[in-house]
Design an enzyme around this catalytic site. Structure first.
Site, PDB file in Angstrom:
ATOM      1  N   CYS A  12     -48.904 -10.799 -10.235  1.00 30.78           N
ATOM      2  CA  CYS A  12     -49.943 -11.455 -10.640  1.00 30.78           C
ATOM      3  C   CYS A  12     -51.228 -10.565 -11.035  1.00 30.78           C
ATOM      4  O   CYS A  12     -52.160 -10.680 -11.890  1.00 30.78           O
ATOM      5  CB  CYS A  12     -49.812 -12.286 -10.439  1.00 30.78           C
ATOM      6  SG  CYS A  12     -48.172 -13.457  -9.937  1.00 30.78           S
ATOM      7  N   HIS A  18     -56.357 -16.008 -13.547  1.00 24.79           N
ATOM      8  CA  HIS A  18     -54.808 -15.620 -13.247  1.00 24.79           C
ATOM      9  C   HIS A  18     -53.892 -17.210 -13.155  1.00 24.79           C
ATOM     10  O   HIS A  18     -54.869 -18.091 -12.282  1.00 24.79           O
ATOM     11  CB  HIS A  18     -54.067 -14.493 -12.170  1.00 24.79           C
ATOM     12  CG  HIS A  18     -52.481 -15.632 -11.766  1.00 24.79           C
ATOM     13  ND1 HIS A  18     -51.577 -14.704 -12.700  1.00 24.79           N
ATOM     14  CD2 HIS A  18     -51.505 -15.936 -11.280  1.00 24.79           C
ATOM     15  CE1 HIS A  18     -50.498 -15.027 -12.442  1.00 24.79           C
ATOM     16  NE2 HIS A  18     -50.574 -15.478 -11.053  1.00 24.79           N
ATOM     17  N   ASN A  30     -46.382 -19.630 -14.738  1.00 22.73           N
ATOM     18  CA  ASN A  30     -47.352 -18.455 -14.462  1.00 22.73           C
ATOM     19  C   ASN A  30     -45.719 -17.362 -15.761  1.00 22.73           C
ATOM     20  O   ASN A  30     -45.106 -16.887 -14.325  1.00 22.73           O
ATOM     21  CB  ASN A  30     -46.925 -18.462 -12.902  1.00 22.73           C
ATOM     22  CG  ASN A  30     -48.141 -16.804 -12.272  1.00 22.73           C
ATOM     23  OD1 ASN A  30     -48.092 -16.411 -12.919  1.00 22.73           O
ATOM     24  ND2 ASN A  30     -48.015 -17.355 -11.544  1.00 22.73           N
TER      25      ASN A  30
HETATM   26  N1  COA Z   1     -40.708 -31.146  -6.570  1.00 19.54           N
HETATM   27  C1  COA Z   1     -40.684 -32.374  -5.657  1.00 19.54           C
HETATM   28  N2  COA Z   1     -41.582 -32.315  -4.566  1.00 19.54           N
HETATM   29  C2  COA Z   1     -41.513 -31.160  -3.852  1.00 19.54           C
HETATM   30  C3  COA Z   1     -41.561 -29.810  -4.683  1.00 19.54           C
HETATM   31  C4  COA Z   1     -40.946 -30.471  -5.781  1.00 19.54           C
HETATM   32  N3  COA Z   1     -40.546 -29.105  -6.070  1.00 19.54           N
HETATM   33  N4  COA Z   1     -42.164 -28.824  -3.934  1.00 19.54           N
HETATM   34  C5  COA Z   1     -41.987 -29.410  -2.451  1.00 19.54           C
HETATM   35  N5  COA Z   1     -41.980 -30.985  -2.716  1.00 19.54           N
HETATM   36  C6  COA Z   1     -42.612 -31.870  -1.793  1.00 19.54           C
HETATM   37  C7  COA Z   1     -42.513 -31.163  -0.181  1.00 19.54           C
HETATM   38  O1  COA Z   1     -40.884 -31.436   0.133  1.00 19.54           O
HETATM   39  C8  COA Z   1     -43.295 -31.976   0.478  1.00 19.54           C
HETATM   40  O2  COA Z   1     -43.008 -33.446   0.853  1.00 19.54           O
HETATM   41  P1  COA Z   1     -43.186 -34.453   2.348  1.00 19.54           P
HETATM   42  O3  COA Z   1     -44.333 -33.918   2.026  1.00 19.54           O
HETATM   43  O4  COA Z   1     -42.764 -35.854   2.002  1.00 19.54           O
HETATM   44  O5  COA Z   1     -42.489 -32.775   2.990  1.00 19.54           O
HETATM   45  C9  COA Z   1     -44.953 -32.225  -0.635  1.00 19.54           C
HETATM   46  O6  COA Z   1     -44.141 -32.014  -1.571  1.00 19.54           O
HETATM   47  C10 COA Z   1     -45.649 -31.619  -0.581  1.00 19.54           C
HETATM   48  O7  COA Z   1     -44.817 -29.904  -0.522  1.00 19.54           O
HETATM   49  P2  COA Z   1     -45.773 -28.312  -0.576  1.00 19.54           P
HETATM   50  O8  COA Z   1     -44.421 -27.613  -0.192  1.00 19.54           O
HETATM   51  O9  COA Z   1     -46.975 -28.614   0.655  1.00 19.54           O
HETATM   52  O10 COA Z   1     -46.145 -28.631  -1.959  1.00 19.54           O
HETATM   53  P3  COA Z   1     -47.652 -28.063  -1.762  1.00 19.54           P
HETATM   54  O11 COA Z   1     -48.803 -28.977  -2.420  1.00 19.54           O
HETATM   55  O12 COA Z   1     -47.498 -26.390  -1.930  1.00 19.54           O
HETATM   56  O13 COA Z   1     -47.180 -27.034  -3.371  1.00 19.54           O
HETATM   57  C11 COA Z   1     -46.193 -25.344  -4.878  1.00 19.54           C
HETATM   58  C12 COA Z   1     -45.711 -26.017  -3.807  1.00 19.54           C
HETATM   59  C13 COA Z   1     -45.156 -23.676  -4.367  1.00 19.54           C
HETATM   60  C14 COA Z   1     -46.376 -25.960  -5.939  1.00 19.54           C
HETATM   61  C15 COA Z   1     -47.604 -24.271  -3.965  1.00 19.54           C
HETATM   62  O14 COA Z   1     -47.463 -24.438  -2.431  1.00 19.54           O
HETATM   63  C16 COA Z   1     -48.363 -23.628  -5.305  1.00 19.54           C
HETATM   64  O15 COA Z   1     -48.377 -23.367  -6.132  1.00 19.54           O
HETATM   65  N6  COA Z   1     -48.178 -22.204  -4.094  1.00 19.54           N
HETATM   66  C17 COA Z   1     -48.596 -21.175  -4.545  1.00 19.54           C
HETATM   67  C18 COA Z   1     -47.704 -20.452  -5.156  1.00 19.54           C
HETATM   68  C19 COA Z   1     -47.739 -19.282  -6.877  1.00 19.54           C
HETATM   69  O16 COA Z   1     -48.691 -19.695  -6.955  1.00 19.54           O
HETATM   70  N7  COA Z   1     -47.320 -17.942  -6.388  1.00 19.54           N
HETATM   71  C20 COA Z   1     -47.371 -17.124  -6.869  1.00 19.54           C
HETATM   72  C21 COA Z   1     -48.634 -16.688  -7.002  1.00 19.54           C
HETATM   73  S1  COA Z   1     -49.154 -15.536  -8.347  1.00 19.54           S
END
Ligand code: COA
Length: 335
Positions: A121, A261, A291
């Site tokens: 990225c 980004h 993304n």
């Molecule tokens: N749909 C619905 N629920 C989801 C889910 C989805 N796609 N993914 C996770 N959940 C649920 C989890 O099970 C969790 O439930 P719980 O609270 O009952 O345990 C809750 O939502 C929170 O999960 P979490 O993993 O903490 O979510 P988050 O807020 O961290 O969001 C991402 C997940 C992947 C969207 C986030 O971590 C993210 O954007 N990370 C950076 C990724 C990125 O940018 N990558 C590229 C870098 S350039």
């Protein structure tokens, strides 16, 4: 003559182009594929849909060629005058040969040499570092930098932690010597291999060549530790942006736009908050494209080109696999 007497050449972006495939996957479509829902995706990422290249037999070079041809047509340049074509991508057509030579040939840049760079990225930002250096040194005069990724080729559409985020697209910029004093002003770039584990495609490289084991384990797909990546992205993208502002004595009011980004709207909001930037100055298109990895920043330039005026102070910030990250300060060079 000592180097001090040489006139300093500044590199500037003189044209932009972009391309997005027509097909898309909406949040509703994803609901049928994985355990997720539209409301969660919008609230946690800011994404509504992502564009995908569905046609068989077309890869990242197709996206890159279309973005490049779009730029060539809009700027009305002769592609045979291009010296160098750089394609930033982590989804090359092949691991060998690289994608940029195919792109250069397809757009008739017959006098250019061409290569790929891989910085996920941060690929466009790191690519701008190379392109601007070549211009500043006087070695080359016309460089086409393309950020292109077909993320759908490495996304597992049964994995809800990645399939909701990524899309396909390409953005292109032309980098030339500045004629008005505006252009690439400063950059602050970083990497740290400690985070390689947290965001990667495990197989297909030399460490884990493709085998039935890698296929069974689905190591050919992108995987991530979303929470950890999120935390690093928030702190490091904001930190890099702050560093570049301090170094260049820029206050939030001086900045016309931030081009971050597009990984997650919450990461973008946190970066803007850290530098106390008015939300109206933060450019986004994540809602429509998701993304697109190396393509996000040139696609922002393409979508918002009409908003930019000569001399506008812009900040670019990126964060990605590697880990790689950074920020840059540029003054827009044309109306
Ligand atoms: N749909 C619905 N629920 C989801 C889910 C989805 N796609 N993914 C996770 N959940 C649920 C989890 O099970 C969790 O439930 P719980 O609270 O009952 O345990 C809750 O939502 C929170 O999960 P979490 O993993 O903490 O979510 P988050 O807020 O961290 O969001 C991402 C997940 C992947 C969207 C986030 O971590 C993210 O954007 N990370 C950076 C990724 C990125 O940018 N990558 C590229 C870098 S350039």
């Amino acid at each position: 003559m000592t180097s001090n007497n040489k006139k300093h050449i500044k590199a500037s972006i003189t044209a932009v182009g972009g391309y997005l495939p027509e097909d898309s996957i909406s949040n509703k479509d994803l609901e049928a594929m994985v355990d997720t829902n539209d409301e969660w995706i919008r609230a946690r990422t800011g994404i509504k849909k992502r564009r995908v290249l569905k046609e068989k037999g077309k890869g990242t070079s197709y996206l890159a060629v279309n973005a490049a041809n779009n730029l060539i047509a809009r700027k009305k340049i002769d592609p045979t005058t291009i010296d160098l074509v750089i394609v930033a991508t982590i989804t090359p057509d092949f691991h060998c040969a690289s994608t940029a030579p195919s792109v250069a040939s397809a757009i008739n840049a017959i006098n250019a040499y061409a290569y790929d760079i891989s910085a996920a990225c941060s690929g466009f930002l790191f690519g701008m570092s190379s392109a601007s250096s070549f211009i500043e040194s006087g070695r080359y005069k016309k460089i086409l930098l393309i950020g292109a990724d077909m993320m759908s080729s490495i996304v597992d559409y049964t994995d809800r932690s990645t399939s909701i985020l990524f899309g396909d697209g390409a953005g292109a910029v032309l980098v030339e010597p500045s004629t008005n004093g505006y252009g690439w002003e400063d950059e602050y770039l970083r990497s740290d291999g400690i985070g390689a584990e947290w965001l990667k495609v495990k197989s297909g490289g030399s460490l884990f060549p493709v085998s039935s084991e890698t296929l069974n384990n689905k190591w050919h797909f992108i995987t991530q530790d979303g929470k950890t990546v999120f935390k690093y992205a928030v702190s490091e993208m904001a930190n890099a942006t702050e560093q570049i502002m301090i170094r260049n004595k820029l206050k939030s009011d001086d900045i016309k736009y931030l081009l971050p980004h597009q990984a997650n709207k919450r990461i973008i909001d946190a970066t803007a908050e850290k530098i106390n930037l008015d939300k109206k100055k933060v450019l986004m298109n994540i809602e429509q494209y998701g993304n697109t990895t190396a393509a996000t920043i040139p696609l922002l330039m393409y979508d918002y080109e009409d908003n930019f005026k000569e001399g506008d102070k812009l900040i670019i910030a990126a964060f990605g696999a590697g880990l790689t990250w950074g920020a840059a300060y540029l003054t827009w060079a044309y109306n």
